[in-house]
Motif scaffolding. Structure first.
Motif, mmCIF file in Angstrom:
data_model
loop_
_atom_site.group_PDB
_atom_site.id
_atom_site.type_symbol
_atom_site.label_atom_id
_atom_site.label_comp_id
_atom_site.label_asym_id
_atom_site.label_seq_id
_atom_site.Cartn_x
_atom_site.Cartn_y
_atom_site.Cartn_z
ATOM 1 N N LEU A 108 134.587 -7.680 -1.524
ATOM 2 C CA LEU A 108 135.345 -6.526 -1.990
ATOM 3 C C LEU A 108 136.188 -6.037 -0.825
ATOM 4 N N ARG A 109 137.492 -6.016 -1.017
ATOM 5 C CA ARG A 109 138.420 -5.567 0.023
ATOM 6 C C ARG A 109 138.997 -4.228 -0.402
ATOM 7 N N VAL A 110 138.748 -3.207 0.393
ATOM 8 C CA VAL A 110 139.095 -1.839 0.023
ATOM 9 C C VAL A 110 140.125 -1.282 1.004
ATOM 10 N N THR A 111 141.224 -0.762 0.469
ATOM 11 C CA THR A 111 142.230 -0.123 1.314
ATOM 12 C C THR A 111 141.672 1.178 1.865
ATOM 13 N N ILE A 112 141.647 1.291 3.185
ATOM 14 C CA ILE A 112 141.025 2.464 3.822
ATOM 15 C C ILE A 112 141.994 3.258 4.694
ATOM 16 N N ALA A 113 143.163 2.709 5.018
ATOM 17 C CA ALA A 113 144.054 3.405 5.941
ATOM 18 C C ALA A 113 145.461 2.833 5.848
ATOM 19 N N ARG A 114 146.379 3.465 6.578
ATOM 20 C CA ARG A 114 147.756 2.995 6.692
ATOM 21 C C ARG A 114 148.115 2.845 8.168
ATOM 22 N N TRP A 115 149.080 1.942 8.419
ATOM 23 C CA TRP A 115 149.577 1.741 9.778
ATOM 24 C C TRP A 115 150.904 2.449 9.974
ATOM 25 N N PHE A 116 151.135 2.856 11.235
ATOM 26 C CA PHE A 116 152.402 3.450 11.633
ATOM 27 C C PHE A 116 152.798 2.868 12.990
ATOM 28 N N THR A 117 154.094 2.731 13.200
ATOM 29 C CA THR A 117 154.601 2.151 14.442
ATOM 30 C C THR A 117 154.476 3.174 15.579
ATOM 31 N N PRO A 118 154.749 2.754 16.820
ATOM 32 C CA PRO A 118 154.640 3.694 17.950
ATOM 33 C C PRO A 118 155.486 4.952 17.796
ATOM 34 N N SER A 119 156.615 4.875 17.082
ATOM 35 C CA SER A 119 157.437 6.068 16.863
ATOM 36 C C SER A 119 157.104 6.738 15.540
ATOM 37 N N ASN A 120 155.925 6.420 14.986
ATOM 38 C CA ASN A 120 155.415 7.044 13.766
ATOM 39 C C ASN A 120 156.214 6.699 12.516
ATOM 40 N N GLN A 179 142.771 -3.024 5.044
ATOM 41 C CA GLN A 179 141.655 -3.310 4.150
ATOM 42 C C GLN A 179 140.357 -3.528 4.941
ATOM 43 N N LEU A 180 139.278 -2.932 4.437
ATOM 44 C CA LEU A 180 137.939 -3.172 4.964
ATOM 45 C C LEU A 180 137.275 -4.202 4.056
ATOM 46 N N MET A 195 143.114 -7.073 8.496
ATOM 47 C CA MET A 195 141.883 -6.596 7.909
ATOM 48 C C MET A 195 140.835 -6.279 8.966
ATOM 49 N N HIS A 196 139.968 -5.320 8.625
ATOM 50 C CA HIS A 196 138.767 -5.057 9.402
ATOM 51 C C HIS A 196 137.593 -5.707 8.676
ATOM 52 N N PRO A 197 136.875 -6.649 9.282
ATOM 53 C CA PRO A 197 135.683 -7.179 8.616
ATOM 54 C C PRO A 197 134.554 -6.179 8.670
ATOM 55 N N ALA A 198 133.844 -6.021 7.575
ATOM 56 C CA ALA A 198 132.663 -5.170 7.550
ATOM 57 C C ALA A 198 131.427 -6.036 7.717
ATOM 58 N N LEU A 253 143.332 1.425 -9.935
ATOM 59 C CA LEU A 253 143.737 2.081 -8.697
ATOM 60 C C LEU A 253 145.230 1.919 -8.421
ATOM 61 N N GLY A 254 145.844 0.892 -9.011
ATOM 62 C CA GLY A 254 147.252 0.652 -8.771
ATOM 63 C C GLY A 254 147.553 0.140 -7.377
ATOM 64 N N ASP A 255 146.555 -0.443 -6.718
ATOM 65 C CA ASP A 255 146.712 -0.951 -5.354
ATOM 66 C C ASP A 255 146.427 -2.444 -5.360
ATOM 67 N N PRO A 256 147.445 -3.301 -5.169
ATOM 68 C CA PRO A 256 147.209 -4.743 -5.237
ATOM 69 C C PRO A 256 146.340 -5.279 -4.109
ATOM 70 N N TYR A 257 146.107 -4.459 -3.071
ATOM 71 C CA TYR A 257 145.362 -4.941 -1.913
ATOM 72 C C TYR A 257 143.883 -4.582 -1.949
ATOM 73 N N THR A 258 143.496 -3.644 -2.809
ATOM 74 C CA THR A 258 142.079 -3.412 -3.044
ATOM 75 C C THR A 258 141.663 -4.416 -4.112
ATOM 76 N N SER A 259 140.861 -5.393 -3.710
ATOM 77 C CA SER A 259 140.663 -6.553 -4.577
ATOM 78 C C SER A 259 139.242 -7.084 -4.504
ATOM 79 N N PHE A 260 138.887 -7.830 -5.551
ATOM 80 C CA PHE A 260 137.587 -8.481 -5.652
ATOM 81 C C PHE A 260 137.801 -9.984 -5.629
ATOM 82 N N ILE A 261 137.004 -10.683 -4.827
ATOM 83 C CA ILE A 261 137.167 -12.122 -4.659
ATOM 84 C C ILE A 261 135.832 -12.808 -4.923
ATOM 85 N N GLU A 262 135.833 -13.761 -5.828
ATOM 86 C CA GLU A 262 134.606 -14.458 -6.198
ATOM 87 C C GLU A 262 134.071 -15.298 -5.033
ATOM 88 N N PRO A 263 132.773 -15.611 -5.039
ATOM 89 C CA PRO A 263 132.153 -16.313 -3.899
ATOM 90 C C PRO A 263 132.847 -17.606 -3.499
#
Length: 412
Positions: free
Chosen positions: A360-372, A349-350, A36-39, A100-110
């Motif tokens: 609020l954790r929002v999916t913002i990008a995808r990762w790829f390995t060095p060989s794409n 996730q940001l 994750m990237h912390p905002a 959104l159908g994305d299990p990683y974009t999520s809301f977490i209570e305090p």
């Protein structure tokens, strides 16, 4: 997608019960949990300034009119207790995110956000055990930390916690259960436990303590092979790994096994730093946004782990930040992967901290390995596939570890 959601749900159930959530599980899967990237957090004070949020688009305002129309009828007609407004708002946010159908974009209570934040720091107060929810929705002790209050009280892996201080937790979420069990150091908690092979439940009182998460396990194997297991990519991962690696390399091992099995991931910066320990100059991973923007993460030469022959153990529980490291080592020809195909969580996730302390954790990008190669939904196929044997974690035969030793000794 349903398969991915089920696999994600299973992985998210892992937690550190010190009690803390590994990556959470979220932790880890702090993500738990999870590359994750912390905002930047919003500043909060005893008397926060009142700000007026920007008005939503007109079409959205009209669409949400249906919500208020429906909720007004519920308030007028529902036979039962109406939840507090905050509960309704949280439920509405979760429902919106589910579309959104994305299990990683999520809301977490305090309350849960505070638990995850503490766990990611690597230190907290509790009993010291790894837990998950099993298929019967009971809290299962997966692992007890060496020297922890849980171990001293006689708690074992496989125990099922059904009550906390006399209160049943069957049917509770893992977060609700964890919140009841953890607490300040030097206070006690009584757990009612179902233990396999015993007919009657046990009542065990544990005195909580300050716990430091053992992120790294290291030892020399009889064949003069160095072994390091990395349990997650929390804030202490690189520092602890480097310290243990120095001690092992001082013994002139013939090779190194890096065990990343069941590592759910963690913080992206830790994954990059860990990969850099074993790689000379080059690409570690690519991060790409939906707009096509690309960020390249690179390693530099000169670290202590770049020369020793090594292999990496992976399985279906190796996810996210773990897959960044394993994928880089595999693509760069630095190490062969041994075990089973990895989880396949390659999204970024940001993390936004909201004004009330929720996240609020929002999916913002995808990762790829060095060989794409794409990680998300695919996972990494090991160079040498070896199935796990039941009971390996509790002292049984571990064919994946045995195969890793063979590869390092024989070169094949």
């Amino acid at each position: 997608m349903n398969s991915l959601l089920r696999r994600a749900g299973n992985l998210l159930l892992f937690a550190i019960l010190a009690t803390g959530l590994l990556g959470s599980a979220f932790l880890s899967g702090f993500a738990v949990a999870w590359g994750m990237h912390p905002a930047p957090s919003r500043t909060r004070s005893a008397a926060p300034a009142v700000t007026t949020p920007a008005a939503p688009p007109q079409d959205l305002q009209q669409a949400f009119g249906i919500f208020w129309e429906a909720w007004k009828l519920v308030q007028e007609e529902y036979y039962g207790e109406i939840p507090a407004p905050q509960t309704v708002v949280y439920g509405a946010v979760r429902g919106a995110l589910q579309t959104l159908g994305d299990p990683y974009t999520s809301f977490i209570e305090p309350k849960i956000a505070r638990i995850l934040e503490e766990d990611a720091s690597g230190q907290f107060e509790g009993i010291g055990a790894l837990v998950r929810m099993n298929r019967d929705n009971k809290l299962e002790i997966v692992r007890v930390f060496e020297g922890s209050p849980a171990q001293k009280a006689g708690i074992r892996a496989g125990d099922l916690v059904i009550e906390v201080n006399g209160q049943s937790i069957v049917g509770y979420s893992i977060y609700e259960a964890v919140a009841l069990i953890r607490g300040p150091a030097d206070t006690s908690v009584t757990l009612t436990i179902e233990r396999p092979g015993q007919r009657e439940p046990l009542r065990v009182t544990v005195t909580r303590a300050r716990i430091t998460i053992p992120v790294v396990e290291a030892r020399m194997l009889p064949e003069n092979i160095a072994y390091i297991r990395l349990l997650d990519f929390s804030a202490q991962a690189t520092r602890q790994l480097q310290e243990q690696l120095k001690g092992l390399l001082a013994q002139n091992p013939r090779g190194l096994i890096l065990d990343l099995r069941d590592n759910p991931g963690g913080f992206l910066d830790q994954a990059i730093q860990v990969a850099d320990l074993f790689l000379d100059e080059g690409v570690i991973a690519y991060e790409r946004t939906k707009d096509g923007e690309e960020r390249v993460f690179r390693s530099k030469s000169g670290d202590i782990g770049e020369k020793i022959p090594m292999v990496v153990l992976v399985n279906a529980g190796s996810a996210s930040a773990t897959e960044i490291v394993a994928g880089a080592l595999q693509d760069r020809g630095r190490a062969r992967l041994i075990g089973e195909r990895t989880f396949g969580k390659g999204s970024v996730q940001l993390v936004h901290t909201l004004s009330d302390g929720s996240e609020l954790r929002v999916t913002i990008a995808r990762w790829f390995t060095p060989s794409n190669r794409a990680i998300h939904g695919e996972g990494l196929k090991p160079d040498i596939e070896v199935k796990a044997e039941p009971g390996a974690e509790t002292g049984g035969v571990d064919p994946q570890l045995q195969r890793a030793v063979e590869v390092l000794l024989q070169g094949q």
